[in-house]
Write a protein that holds these residues in place. Structure first.
Motif, mmCIF file in Angstrom:
data_model
loop_
_atom_site.group_PDB
_atom_site.id
_atom_site.type_symbol
_atom_site.label_atom_id
_atom_site.label_comp_id
_atom_site.label_asym_id
_atom_site.label_seq_id
_atom_site.Cartn_x
_atom_site.Cartn_y
_atom_site.Cartn_z
ATOM 1 N N ARG A 40 0.662 -1.126 -0.027
ATOM 2 C CA ARG A 40 -0.085 -0.152 0.071
ATOM 3 C C ARG A 40 0.906 1.081 0.039
ATOM 4 N N ARG A 41 1.934 1.182 0.738
ATOM 5 C CA ARG A 41 2.823 2.453 0.866
ATOM 6 C C ARG A 41 3.487 2.767 -0.518
ATOM 7 N N ARG A 42 3.805 1.510 -1.186
ATOM 8 C CA ARG A 42 4.547 1.591 -2.354
ATOM 9 C C ARG A 42 3.478 2.289 -3.391
ATOM 10 N N PHE A 43 2.472 1.600 -3.335
ATOM 11 C CA PHE A 43 1.544 2.426 -4.477
ATOM 12 C C PHE A 43 1.128 3.573 -4.212
ATOM 13 N N ALA A 44 1.014 3.959 -2.911
ATOM 14 C CA ALA A 44 0.641 5.419 -2.556
ATOM 15 C C ALA A 44 1.805 6.305 -2.900
ATOM 16 N N ARG A 45 2.915 6.027 -2.773
ATOM 17 C CA ARG A 45 4.322 6.525 -2.987
ATOM 18 C C ARG A 45 4.435 6.915 -4.456
ATOM 19 N N ARG A 46 3.984 5.679 -5.338
ATOM 20 C CA ARG A 46 4.004 5.793 -6.874
ATOM 21 C C ARG A 46 2.788 6.575 -7.357
ATOM 22 N N LEU A 47 1.861 6.666 -6.824
ATOM 23 C CA LEU A 47 0.439 7.364 -7.184
ATOM 24 C C LEU A 47 0.927 8.828 -7.012
ATOM 25 N N VAL A 48 1.524 9.410 -5.862
ATOM 26 C CA VAL A 48 2.062 10.649 -5.557
ATOM 27 C C VAL A 48 2.836 11.087 -6.520
ATOM 28 N N LEU A 49 4.043 10.134 -6.834
ATOM 29 C CA LEU A 49 4.890 10.682 -8.101
ATOM 30 C C LEU A 49 4.508 10.782 -9.198
ATOM 31 N N LEU A 50 3.339 9.923 -9.677
ATOM 32 C CA LEU A 50 2.739 10.011 -10.829
ATOM 33 C C LEU A 50 1.811 11.291 -11.045
ATOM 34 N N VAL A 51 1.214 11.818 -9.987
ATOM 35 C CA VAL A 51 0.404 12.996 -9.778
ATOM 36 C C VAL A 51 1.503 14.294 -9.868
ATOM 37 N N ALA A 52 2.364 14.011 -9.138
ATOM 38 C CA ALA A 52 3.410 15.202 -9.367
ATOM 39 C C ALA A 52 4.103 15.412 -10.520
ATOM 40 N N PHE A 53 4.358 14.204 -11.235
ATOM 41 C CA PHE A 53 5.021 14.426 -12.643
ATOM 42 C C PHE A 53 3.976 14.947 -13.568
ATOM 43 N N ALA A 54 2.646 14.664 -13.545
ATOM 44 C CA ALA A 54 1.552 14.990 -14.566
ATOM 45 C C ALA A 54 1.474 16.578 -14.027
ATOM 46 N N ALA A 55 1.700 16.964 -12.875
ATOM 47 C CA ALA A 55 1.335 18.279 -12.592
ATOM 48 C C ALA A 55 2.401 18.966 -13.165
ATOM 49 N N VAL A 56 3.718 18.730 -13.139
ATOM 50 C CA VAL A 56 4.880 19.313 -13.715
ATOM 51 C C VAL A 56 4.727 19.314 -15.162
ATOM 52 N N ILE A 57 4.270 18.407 -16.060
ATOM 53 C CA ILE A 57 3.933 18.295 -17.350
ATOM 54 C C ILE A 57 3.003 19.298 -17.713
ATOM 55 N N ALA A 58 1.736 19.314 -16.893
ATOM 56 C CA ALA A 58 0.835 20.147 -17.236
ATOM 57 C C ALA A 58 1.202 21.736 -17.191
ATOM 58 N N PHE A 59 2.103 21.984 -16.120
ATOM 59 C CA PHE A 59 2.688 23.338 -15.818
ATOM 60 C C PHE A 59 3.439 23.887 -16.999
ATOM 61 N N THR A 60 4.374 22.696 -17.536
ATOM 62 C CA THR A 60 5.178 22.953 -18.431
ATOM 63 C C THR A 60 4.325 23.410 -19.966
ATOM 64 N N VAL A 61 3.403 22.336 -20.229
ATOM 65 C CA VAL A 61 2.564 22.747 -21.413
ATOM 66 C C VAL A 61 1.979 24.078 -21.248
ATOM 67 N N TRP A 62 1.484 24.417 -20.248
ATOM 68 C CA TRP A 62 0.774 25.672 -19.938
ATOM 69 C C TRP A 62 1.741 26.795 -20.328
ATOM 70 N N ALA A 63 2.856 26.694 -19.587
ATOM 71 C CA ALA A 63 3.787 27.815 -19.484
ATOM 72 C C ALA A 63 4.455 27.955 -20.876
ATOM 73 N N LEU A 64 4.496 26.909 -21.675
ATOM 74 C CA LEU A 64 5.017 27.052 -23.127
ATOM 75 C C LEU A 64 3.594 27.694 -24.085
ATOM 76 N N LYS A 65 2.639 27.544 -23.725
ATOM 77 C CA LYS A 65 1.621 28.066 -24.459
ATOM 78 C C LYS A 65 1.183 29.421 -24.020
ATOM 79 N N ALA A 66 1.237 29.745 -22.920
ATOM 80 C CA ALA A 66 0.694 31.265 -22.502
ATOM 81 C C ALA A 66 1.956 32.050 -22.340
ATOM 82 N N GLN A 67 3.133 31.570 -22.307
ATOM 83 C CA GLN A 67 4.232 32.426 -22.216
ATOM 84 C C GLN A 67 4.186 33.292 -21.186
#
Length: 83
Positions: A40-67
């Motif tokens: 459970r802890r391993r799954f939760a840790r991976r889920l948090v890392l996946l959400v954080a990675f998705a947030a970084v990608i979404a922020f990067t795409v927004w920043a490149l588009k909105a400048q």
């Protein structure tokens, strides 16, 4: 008798009494529960890392588009003709 010595006497009486029987499969159940907790802890840790990675990608795409680092267009003020 002080309060601490009466507590010590009570604890000693409890420890000197008959000890309860331990189930034979206690170690296996404890190991299984520990394995479930680790999964459970391993799954939760991976889920948090996946959400954080998705947030970084979404922020990067927004920043490149909105400048947001560029200045807004200067068309917000009227032109200064006729001076």
């Amino acid at each position: 008798m002080s309060r601490s010595s009466s507590r010590e006497d009570e604890v000693r009486r409890m420890l000197d009494g008959p000890h309860p029987q331990v189930p034979a499969d206690l170690a296996q159940r404890a190991a299984a529960r520990g394995g479930r907790l680790l999964r459970r802890r391993r799954f939760a840790r991976r889920l948090v890392l996946l959400v954080a990675f998705a947030a970084v990608i979404a922020f990067t795409v927004w920043a490149l588009k909105a400048q947001p680092w560029q200045l807004p267009p200067t068309e917000t003020t009227p032109p200064l003709d006729g001076w």
